[in-house]
Motif scaffolding. Sequence first.
Motif, mmCIF file in Angstrom:
data_model
loop_
_atom_site.group_PDB
_atom_site.id
_atom_site.type_symbol
_atom_site.label_atom_id
_atom_site.label_comp_id
_atom_site.label_asym_id
_atom_site.label_seq_id
_atom_site.Cartn_x
_atom_site.Cartn_y
_atom_site.Cartn_z
ATOM 1 N N ARG A 179 10.757 32.967 -41.572
ATOM 2 C CA ARG A 179 11.910 32.106 -42.000
ATOM 3 C C ARG A 179 11.084 30.636 -42.565
ATOM 4 O O ARG A 179 11.626 29.957 -43.481
ATOM 5 C CB ARG A 179 12.759 31.509 -40.596
ATOM 6 C CG ARG A 179 13.799 32.682 -40.195
ATOM 7 C CD ARG A 179 14.434 32.173 -39.062
ATOM 8 N NE ARG A 179 14.855 33.131 -38.144
ATOM 9 C CZ ARG A 179 16.055 34.185 -38.550
ATOM 10 N NH1 ARG A 179 16.713 33.724 -39.635
ATOM 11 N NH2 ARG A 179 16.399 34.839 -37.833
ATOM 12 N N SER A 180 9.950 30.505 -42.071
ATOM 13 C CA SER A 180 9.146 29.230 -42.762
ATOM 14 C C SER A 180 8.915 29.438 -44.193
ATOM 15 O O SER A 180 8.959 28.673 -44.877
ATOM 16 C CB SER A 180 8.202 28.923 -41.847
ATOM 17 O OG SER A 180 6.954 29.717 -41.989
ATOM 18 N N TYR A 181 8.140 30.658 -44.537
ATOM 19 C CA TYR A 181 8.172 30.963 -45.745
ATOM 20 C C TYR A 181 9.158 31.116 -46.846
ATOM 21 O O TYR A 181 9.172 30.716 -47.849
ATOM 22 C CB TYR A 181 7.224 32.677 -45.785
ATOM 23 C CG TYR A 181 5.942 32.755 -45.288
ATOM 24 C CD1 TYR A 181 5.138 31.736 -45.172
ATOM 25 C CD2 TYR A 181 5.680 33.874 -44.795
ATOM 26 C CE1 TYR A 181 3.906 31.885 -44.761
ATOM 27 C CE2 TYR A 181 4.455 34.123 -44.339
ATOM 28 C CZ TYR A 181 3.612 32.978 -44.372
ATOM 29 O OH TYR A 181 2.212 33.134 -43.657
ATOM 30 N N LEU A 182 10.396 31.492 -46.340
ATOM 31 C CA LEU A 182 11.671 31.612 -46.939
ATOM 32 C C LEU A 182 12.109 30.085 -47.371
ATOM 33 O O LEU A 182 12.325 29.790 -48.561
ATOM 34 C CB LEU A 182 12.561 32.418 -46.554
ATOM 35 C CG LEU A 182 12.583 33.954 -46.403
ATOM 36 C CD1 LEU A 182 13.689 34.659 -45.658
ATOM 37 C CD2 LEU A 182 12.641 34.295 -47.801
ATOM 38 N N ALA A 183 11.895 29.189 -46.286
ATOM 39 C CA ALA A 183 12.457 27.903 -46.353
ATOM 40 C C ALA A 183 11.394 27.167 -47.433
ATOM 41 O O ALA A 183 11.949 26.232 -48.449
ATOM 42 C CB ALA A 183 12.412 27.097 -45.084
ATOM 43 N N GLU A 184 10.200 27.526 -47.365
ATOM 44 C CA GLU A 184 9.082 26.929 -48.561
ATOM 45 C C GLU A 184 9.586 27.414 -49.839
ATOM 46 O O GLU A 184 9.436 26.534 -50.674
ATOM 47 C CB GLU A 184 7.890 27.060 -47.736
ATOM 48 C CG GLU A 184 6.689 26.450 -48.559
ATOM 49 C CD GLU A 184 5.321 26.813 -48.311
ATOM 50 O OE1 GLU A 184 4.450 26.627 -48.903
ATOM 51 O OE2 GLU A 184 5.205 27.601 -47.174
ATOM 52 N N ALA A 185 9.613 28.708 -50.058
ATOM 53 C CA ALA A 185 9.909 29.239 -51.354
ATOM 54 C C ALA A 185 11.223 28.464 -51.791
ATOM 55 O O ALA A 185 11.297 28.199 -53.010
ATOM 56 C CB ALA A 185 9.896 30.617 -51.270
#
Length: 103
Positions: A26-32
């Motif tokens: 989820r954190s990777y997706l939010a950053e992207a």
Amino acid sequence: TPKPSSAASDVYKRQVYEHQASELARSYLAEAEAKAKSAGVPCNTEMRESDTPYQVIIDIAMTQGCDLIAMSSHGRSGMAALLLGSQTQKVLAHSTLPVLVYR
């Protein structure tokens, strides 16, 4: 205090692992998504679990009306590239949409 059984301990460890992996994803997706939006690029993210990730990638791209799938390559070559079942290779083989592979 009684010690938890090995099976119960394994289940607990698996649940903790799955929760941590989900939060990291989820954190990777939010950053992207934040980077894309700050660059003025429309971005929708989805997170799914599947035994066939390559098919989910293709299905989402098709239902979202994408005109390109962009994926990374780990840059493996030689025998490592032949032996590893890469999701990128599977998307390349099965997608009717164009696929951009980058390192």
